[in-house]
Design a protein around this motif. Sequence first.
Motif, PDB file in Angstrom:
ATOM      1  N   ASN A 185       6.468  61.680  22.628  1.00  0.00           N
ATOM      2  CA  ASN A 185       5.450  62.498  23.531  1.00  0.00           C
ATOM      3  C   ASN A 185       4.719  63.524  22.375  1.00  0.00           C
ATOM      4  O   ASN A 185       3.402  63.698  22.450  1.00  0.00           O
ATOM      5  CB  ASN A 185       6.197  63.430  24.559  1.00  0.00           C
ATOM      6  N   ILE A 209      11.848  61.213  28.564  1.00  0.00           N
ATOM      7  CA  ILE A 209      11.426  62.472  29.144  1.00  0.00           C
ATOM      8  C   ILE A 209      11.822  62.227  30.613  1.00  0.00           C
ATOM      9  O   ILE A 209      12.080  63.145  31.473  1.00  0.00           O
ATOM     10  CB  ILE A 209       9.913  62.521  29.038  1.00  0.00           C
ATOM     11  N   ASN A 265       6.924  70.596  27.379  1.00  0.00           N
ATOM     12  CA  ASN A 265       5.296  71.066  27.650  1.00  0.00           C
ATOM     13  C   ASN A 265       4.930  72.320  26.749  1.00  0.00           C
ATOM     14  O   ASN A 265       3.640  72.421  26.585  1.00  0.00           O
ATOM     15  CB  ASN A 265       5.120  71.359  29.157  1.00  0.00           C
ATOM     16  N   ARG A 275       4.441  71.364  23.047  1.00  0.00           N
ATOM     17  CA  ARG A 275       3.440  70.452  23.135  1.00  0.00           C
ATOM     18  C   ARG A 275       1.941  71.113  22.514  1.00  0.00           C
ATOM     19  O   ARG A 275       1.290  71.023  21.635  1.00  0.00           O
ATOM     20  CB  ARG A 275       3.045  69.525  24.235  1.00  0.00           C
ATOM     21  N   MET A 291       2.690  65.234  30.057  1.00  0.00           N
ATOM     22  CA  MET A 291       3.215  64.084  29.319  1.00  0.00           C
ATOM     23  C   MET A 291       3.690  63.069  29.909  1.00  0.00           C
ATOM     24  O   MET A 291       3.345  63.041  30.771  1.00  0.00           O
ATOM     25  CB  MET A 291       4.812  65.046  29.036  1.00  0.00           C
ATOM     26  N   TYR A 292       4.446  62.134  29.056  1.00  0.00           N
ATOM     27  CA  TYR A 292       4.641  60.735  29.668  1.00  0.00           C
ATOM     28  C   TYR A 292       6.227  60.552  29.789  1.00  0.00           C
ATOM     29  O   TYR A 292       6.782  60.469  28.753  1.00  0.00           O
ATOM     30  CB  TYR A 292       3.908  59.929  28.652  1.00  0.00           C
ATOM     31  N   LYS A 308      11.716  69.522  30.786  1.00  0.00           N
ATOM     32  CA  LYS A 308      10.277  69.079  30.471  1.00  0.00           C
ATOM     33  C   LYS A 308       9.317  70.200  30.315  1.00  0.00           C
ATOM     34  O   LYS A 308       8.454  70.170  29.387  1.00  0.00           O
ATOM     35  CB  LYS A 308       9.855  68.413  31.846  1.00  0.00           C
TER      36      LYS A 308
END
Length: 339
Positions: free
Chosen positions: A98, A134, A146, A149, A89-90, A142
Motif C-alpha cells: 500500500n 491489510i 492511513n 501514508r 488503502m487497498y 489500518k
Amino acid sequence: MAEYTIELNNLTKKFGDFTAVDDLSLTVKKGEIFGFLGPNGAGKSTTIRMLCTLAQPTSGSAKVAGYDIVKDSEKVRENIGLVAEKMIMYDRLTAAENLRFFGKLYDMPKQKLEKRIDELLELVDMQKWKHTQIATFSTGMKQRINVIRALLPEPKILFMDEPTLGLDPQTTFSIRDITRKINESGVTVILTTHAMVEAEALSDRVAIIDHGKVAALDTSQNLKNLISKSNVSIFGAKITNLTPELIEKINSLDVVVTVSQQDDHNLKISANGTDALNHIIDVIRHEGGNISVITNSNESTLEDVFLAVTGKEIRDEASKKSSIAYYDPHESAAKSRVR
C-alpha cells in the motif's frame, strides 16, 4: 517560510443557498498543532477540503505554505499531507505494498521510498506487519497505516480530519501519541475534531467553529478562562426523576446559558448571575423534580466553553441565547458575537 504557514482571509464556501464556511479568517503558525473543534456540520471538513485544494472557495482566499490555494494549487499539494476521515488503502495489498503504491504516485525514487516506508512503519510500531495483508488488520492498525501514508512525501503540513473517529480508547490514545511525534519532527498539524478531550490534549490553539464561523480562538486554557472570568457558574444536578420536560423548563430560565445532559439522572448547567442556583432549584422543585445531589464548580472545561459558544447540544434549537466574545490574541480587539 513566513511566520504563518496557513492564512485564511474571508474564506467562504456556499452550496446553493447553504453557506458551509462563512467569511472565515484566521492564521496558523509554523510548527503548531491547530485544532478545529465544532459540532457535526459546523464547516470543519469543508474548510480542510478547500485548504487541501479538493474544493474551491466561493469567495475569499487562503494561503498554505505560502501558496494560494487556487492559483498555486500544485505547489500547495507538494507541501501537504491529508489523513482523510475515510481510510484510503487497498485491503488485498500488504502494508508495504500500500505504501509503495502511494509512494510511486508521489514519484518518489525507489531507494528513498523503501527507506521512508521502514522509517514510518517504525514510527507507528508496525514493522512486524510490513508484509501482512491489510484485510487482516484491525481498524486501529489500518488507521496507523492511513496516517503514515500521508507522511510519505515528507509534508510540511499535515491535515488530520477526525483521525480517531470510531476508534477504541487504546487506539485513540496511540493515534494521539503518533500525532505528537509527527509534530515534534517539525510538521505543522491541522486537526479537525468534535471531541473536546482530543482538542484539549493535542492542540496548541483551538478554533471553535459553529455554522461556518470562528466563534472563539485561543489556547484551551485561555478559552476556559473566558468562562471562569465571566459571571457564569457551572452546576451539577442529579435528579432521580429527570424528564425532557424538566430539562426544557430549566433551559427556559433567563439565567441559564447551557444545559448538558450527562446521563439518565445528571445535568451539567451553566448559568449567569449570583442567584442563579436558587432559581434553578426552585424550578426543579416546582416541576416535581427530586434533587438528590447539587454541586457547584468554578473550574470550567473546554466542554463548557464549547456549549457556551455553540449553544445547546441539539443544533437546530431555536432558543440559542448564549453570548460569548470571539477572542483571538492576534486581533487588535475582541469582536462581540451574540447568539
